[in-house]
Design an enzyme around this catalytic site. Structure first.
Site, PDB file in Angstrom:
ATOM      1  N   HIS A 165      33.560  24.906  88.647  1.00 20.55           N
ATOM      2  CA  HIS A 165      33.563  24.902  87.178  1.00 20.55           C
ATOM      3  C   HIS A 165      32.742  23.769  86.541  1.00 20.55           C
ATOM      4  O   HIS A 165      32.977  23.420  85.383  1.00 20.55           O
ATOM      5  CB  HIS A 165      35.005  24.800  86.653  1.00 20.55           C
ATOM      6  CG  HIS A 165      35.879  25.951  87.019  1.00 20.55           C
ATOM      7  ND1 HIS A 165      36.300  26.181  88.296  1.00 20.55           N
ATOM      8  CD2 HIS A 165      36.423  26.930  86.252  1.00 20.55           C
ATOM      9  CE1 HIS A 165      37.077  27.263  88.308  1.00 20.55           C
ATOM     10  NE2 HIS A 165      37.156  27.741  87.100  1.00 20.55           N
ATOM     11  N   GLY A 216      29.620  29.408  88.906  1.00 19.82           N
ATOM     12  CA  GLY A 216      30.507  30.477  89.329  1.00 19.82           C
ATOM     13  C   GLY A 216      31.347  31.021  88.193  1.00 19.82           C
ATOM     14  O   GLY A 216      31.796  32.164  88.239  1.00 19.82           O
ATOM     15  N   HIS A 217      31.596  30.202  87.191  1.00 20.68           N
ATOM     16  CA  HIS A 217      32.322  30.659  85.993  1.00 20.68           C
ATOM     17  C   HIS A 217      31.389  30.522  84.805  1.00 20.68           C
ATOM     18  O   HIS A 217      31.119  29.433  84.316  1.00 20.68           O
ATOM     19  CB  HIS A 217      33.577  29.824  85.772  1.00 20.68           C
ATOM     20  CG  HIS A 217      34.536  30.438  84.787  1.00 20.68           C
ATOM     21  ND1 HIS A 217      34.132  30.974  83.580  1.00 20.68           N
ATOM     22  CD2 HIS A 217      35.885  30.598  84.828  1.00 20.68           C
ATOM     23  CE1 HIS A 217      35.191  31.435  82.922  1.00 20.68           C
ATOM     24  NE2 HIS A 217      36.264  31.226  83.660  1.00 20.68           N
ATOM     25  N   HIS A 291      36.367  38.971  87.780  1.00 24.39           N
ATOM     26  CA  HIS A 291      37.186  38.192  86.855  1.00 24.39           C
ATOM     27  C   HIS A 291      36.799  38.551  85.425  1.00 24.39           C
ATOM     28  O   HIS A 291      35.641  38.433  85.025  1.00 24.39           O
ATOM     29  CB  HIS A 291      36.934  36.708  87.142  1.00 24.39           C
ATOM     30  CG  HIS A 291      37.824  35.762  86.422  1.00 24.39           C
ATOM     31  ND1 HIS A 291      37.585  35.336  85.139  1.00 24.39           N
ATOM     32  CD2 HIS A 291      38.956  35.123  86.826  1.00 24.39           C
ATOM     33  CE1 HIS A 291      38.525  34.472  84.782  1.00 24.39           C
ATOM     34  NE2 HIS A 291      39.371  34.331  85.783  1.00 24.39           N
ATOM     35  N   GLU A 343      42.572  38.313  88.313  1.00 25.63           N
ATOM     36  CA  GLU A 343      42.528  38.117  86.859  1.00 25.63           C
ATOM     37  C   GLU A 343      41.445  39.004  86.236  1.00 25.63           C
ATOM     38  O   GLU A 343      40.738  38.597  85.326  1.00 25.63           O
ATOM     39  CB  GLU A 343      42.282  36.653  86.508  1.00 25.63           C
ATOM     40  CG  GLU A 343      43.415  35.739  86.929  1.00 25.63           C
ATOM     41  CD  GLU A 343      43.258  34.328  86.404  1.00 25.63           C
ATOM     42  OE1 GLU A 343      44.150  33.870  85.681  1.00 25.63           O
ATOM     43  OE2 GLU A 343      42.232  33.696  86.719  1.00 25.63           O
ATOM     44  N   GLU A 359      44.604  39.163  80.125  1.00 26.75           N
ATOM     45  CA  GLU A 359      44.642  37.754  79.749  1.00 26.75           C
ATOM     46  C   GLU A 359      44.129  37.545  78.322  1.00 26.75           C
ATOM     47  O   GLU A 359      43.133  38.146  77.919  1.00 26.75           O
ATOM     48  CB  GLU A 359      43.796  36.946  80.734  1.00 26.75           C
ATOM     49  CG  GLU A 359      43.823  35.460  80.518  1.00 26.75           C
ATOM     50  CD  GLU A 359      42.937  34.712  81.498  1.00 26.75           C
ATOM     51  OE1 GLU A 359      42.598  33.548  81.215  1.00 26.75           O
ATOM     52  OE2 GLU A 359      42.575  35.299  82.539  1.00 26.75           O
ATOM     53  N   CYS A 361      42.510  35.147  77.120  1.00 25.15           N
ATOM     54  CA  CYS A 361      41.120  34.684  77.159  1.00 25.15           C
ATOM     55  C   CYS A 361      40.140  35.843  77.317  1.00 25.15           C
ATOM     56  O   CYS A 361      39.020  35.784  76.807  1.00 25.15           O
ATOM     57  CB  CYS A 361      40.918  33.701  78.307  1.00 25.15           C
ATOM     58  SG  CYS A 361      41.514  32.030  77.995  1.00 25.15           S
ATOM     59  N   CYS A 427      44.209  27.570  79.807  1.00 27.10           N
ATOM     60  CA  CYS A 427      42.953  27.977  79.190  1.00 27.10           C
ATOM     61  C   CYS A 427      43.168  28.779  77.911  1.00 27.10           C
ATOM     62  O   CYS A 427      42.355  28.712  76.987  1.00 27.10           O
ATOM     63  CB  CYS A 427      42.122  28.792  80.180  1.00 27.10           C
ATOM     64  SG  CYS A 427      42.991  30.204  80.887  1.00 27.10           S
ATOM     65  N   CYS A 428      44.256  29.564  77.862  1.00 22.03           N
ATOM     66  CA  CYS A 428      44.436  30.492  76.741  1.00 22.03           C
ATOM     67  C   CYS A 428      44.815  29.825  75.415  1.00 22.03           C
ATOM     68  O   CYS A 428      44.289  30.228  74.366  1.00 22.03           O
ATOM     69  CB  CYS A 428      45.460  31.557  77.104  1.00 22.03           C
ATOM     70  SG  CYS A 428      44.913  32.664  78.428  1.00 22.03           S
TER      71      CYS A 428
END
Length: 677
Positions: A165, A216-217, A291, A343, A359, A361, A427-428
């Site tokens: 990340h 990766g994200h 994801h 996810e 989710e 997010c 995160c949300c």
């Protein structure tokens, strides 16, 4: 002077003239439905986010004047079981640290920024300034900035983009910096992040000697576009494009990176690069995979680059991906990603209700993607879905008072799924917080000589066309009522096109300009009515959108929804809750002949419109002993009351259901309610 007043666009000769950009938050005042939600975030959520970050001891990771925290958790996102075990708890004397905490600070700063613009809060501003000061102290001389790699795993920067990340965190801090500058005029964090972005540009790129990687994200891509737009620096836009173009190329960067670490590339927790949408180059992708949040952020970045560079090859890929999501992989609420395992996505038409991950997010990310697709021009296929996700699958993640949260957003609950104070993977909360606080930027899109109204509701927009300042005022009780009144106040007569969305859920619409009816068929394209004229002070536009009650049915390939029906009115999806319907919701069946009525209830859930109908309900009366028998259960008449899905679990805990059993009967037609009692 704020960034919205002083920023210049990045120089980009390839950008199409008709590209539409969202208005910055300070240029839009929000009232009504969304105004209430922005106020909840400004008065409660923003402070809560900061306090709970501190309570979770996140400050200790970014403060260079404190000893480095010590306990490392696995790189992968926690499973629901792991999250539940730690959901409402905070560590004690030992810090359980996470590599993505910089991203949580970035989103918290962004939420605080737009909240400060909405409502002055000197104490919160002072706290955020102190956090920014810590990042300033932490930043290394070459511009690098990562609390994880500086404080927890020093010496390993840029060694594991696949899992850790690093660029994702940079992206969220960049977005926080842009927001704080736009809302407060303070540019300390913006300058910090520009130095970091310069370092990233020196490290990654197609030039010899630079790394050929990407995160990766996904997130850095759309953040760099924002940075380019607010600073006018083309190199940030080009870097965003590089990360998009490079993704999934062979030899695969994540394989090479793993070998450089002395690891087997196949020893990957998620087994497939579909998880991070890096399994093939982005222009070759045609299915939403992996994801869900990562996918939405990638597609958002792709849409930004397609808009800025006029890149039709990206637009073609985006439309393929959009169609795949809309026709095979999306919940009726605008939620997405059914599986807790990754996810994210599983297989086509796999949309379980009770176990839906959906989710918060991810739905927020869908709002981002849809909004950016509108940068390429007004098209209701994107705006309608942005509205669906906004009003349903995203804001369901935040309680009405702004204090409690959902991570998952199922469409069915037996009463055990309730809002929580915090989360091990937080995160949300700041993601829904920043989206709500910045909701004004989703209402409008501005091009060189046009303004598009994507969302309706009480608001005032300030913008400039042909060097003239223009104010546009919307007055409406949307989403409870479809009547929209628009007043246009240019400082001098100005010619431009006003685009007005005609939602797909509306069966009948009427439009007037200064009292004269407009032939909608003659002026509508992609379900936007385009009115071009010289607008003068006091010009009035009236749009009337009929809001009937709709029954919605799922594609028969969605096995979980066969024989079921959902209710909608305008942009809102409805659900039934135990508190209104005495529980055992699975026994209720809604006859197709049932008349559905809409009722204004100003004292319920902050003021909503509810739906009611007479239904049938199977009872256990006279069912003596035994689990099975040859006679069917008795059926009784019952009155069903439905509330907007976004507002569920704001009262007594209990069951909830979106998809009701559909009761078929011969020659029975729905009689939609057109009025309210």
């Amino acid at each position: 002077m704020t960034a919205s007043q002083s920023a210049k666009p990045a120089a980009n000769p390839g950008k199409p003239k008709l590209a539409f950009r969202p208005l910055p938050v300070p240029q839009v005042d929000i009232r009504g439905f969304w105004g209430d939600r922005v106020d909840a975030v400004a008065t409660r959520t923003a402070d809560i986010l900061y306090d709970r970050c501190v309570e979770a001891r996140m400050l200790e990771q970014i403060d260079p004047d404190r000893p480095s925290p010590g306990v490392v958790i696995p790189f992968h996102s926690p499973s629901p079981d792991e999250a539940a075990a730690a959901g409402n708890e905070f560590t004690g004397s030992t810090v359980t640290t996470q590599m993505f905490w910089d991203s949580d600070w970035g989103k918290t700063i962004e939420t605080a920024a737009y909240s400060l613009y909405r409502r002055r809060n000197d104490e919160l501003e002072k706290k955020i300034d102190a956090v920014i000061d810590m990042y300033g102290k932490l930043q290394q001389p070459d511009g690098y900035l990562s609390s994880w790699y500086q404080r927890i795993q020093p010496g390993k920067r840029w060694t594991n983009l696949r899992d850790c990340h690093e660029l994702y965190c940079a992206g969220h801090l960049i977005e926080g910096a842009v927001a704080y500058y736009q809302a407060t005029g303070k540019r300390k964090l913006l300058d910090i992040m520009c130095r970091y972005a310069d370092h990233i540009a020196e490290t990654f790129g197609p030039e010899p000697g630079k790394k050929k990687g990407y995160c990766g994200h996904e997130e850095i891509e759309l953040a760099l576009v924002k940075l380019a737009r607010v600073t006018g620096e083309q190199k940030y836009m080009d870097l965003a494009k590089y990360f998009i173009d490079q993704r999934g190329l062979e030899p695969h960067y994540f394989d090479e990176e793993a070998r450089a670490r002395g690891e087997d590339p196949k020893a990957y927790h998620f087994k497939t690069y579909e998880y991070s949408q890096s399994h093939k180059p982005v222009r070759e992708q045609d299915k939403v995979v992996g994801h869900a949040v990562r996918a939405m952020y990638l597609y958002s970045g792709m849409a930004d680059i397609a808009t800025e560079y006029g890149d039709d090859t990206l637009r073609v890929a985006l439309d393929r991906l959009w169609d795949d999501l809309m026709t095979k992989n999306l919940y009726i609420t605008g939620g997405l990603g059914p599986s807790s395992h990754n996810e994210g996505f599983t297989s086509d038409y796999d949309l379980p209700n009770e176990t839906a991950y959906a989710e918060t997010c991810a739905s927020v990310g869908l709002v981002f993607w849809a909004s950016r697709m509108l940068g390429m021009g007004p098209n209701a296929r994107y705006a309608d879905m942005m509205e669906r996700a906004l009003y349903n699958g995203s804001i369901s993640g935040l309680s009405l008072d702004g204090s409690l949260f959902f991570y998952e957003n199922p469409l069915e609950s037996r009463g055990k799924h309730n809002r929580w104070k915090w989360h091990r993977c937080p995160c949300c909360p700041p993601n829904i917080g920043r989206m709500v606080a910045s909701i004004g930027s989703y209402f409008y899109g501005l091009s060189d000589d046009a303004l598009a109204i994507h969302l309706y509701g009480d608001s005032t927009a300030r913008f400039e066309i042909s060097g003239r300042q223009i104010e546009l005022i919307q007055t409406s009780n949307y989403p409870w009522d479809g009547a929209v009144s628009i007043t246009i106040e240019p400082e001098a007569p100005t010619e431009f096109t006003l685009h007005l969305r005609l939602p797909a859920w509306c069966r009948k619409a009427a439009l007037k300009v200064n009292g004269e009816a407009v032939d909608l068929e003659a002026v509508t394209s992609d379900d936007y009515a385009a009115i071009r004229r010289e607008w003068r002070k006091g010009d009035q536009v009236e749009l009337d959108l009929e809001m009937a009650v709709d029954r919605l049915y799922a594609n028969p390939q969605v096995r979980q929804d066969i024989g079921r029906v959902a209710l909608a009115r305008g942009p809102l999806i409805y659900c039934v809750e135990e508190t209104d319907n005495a529980g055992q919701l699975h026994r209720i069946a809604l006859p197709r002949a049932a008349k559905i009525e809409a009722h204004k209830e100003p004292n319920l859930l902050g003021g909503v419109v509810t739906l009611s109908a007479v239904a049938s309900k199977e009872t256990s009366e006279n069912w003596q002993e035994g689990l099975y028998r040859t006679e069917p259960p008795a059926v009784e008449e019952t009155k069903v009351k439905a509330v907007p899905y976004f507002a569920w679990d704001n009262r007594d805990p209990g069951e909830m259901l979106v998809w009701l059993r559909d009761s078929r009967s011969a020659n029975a037609d729905l009689e939609p309610a057109k009025g309210m009692s």
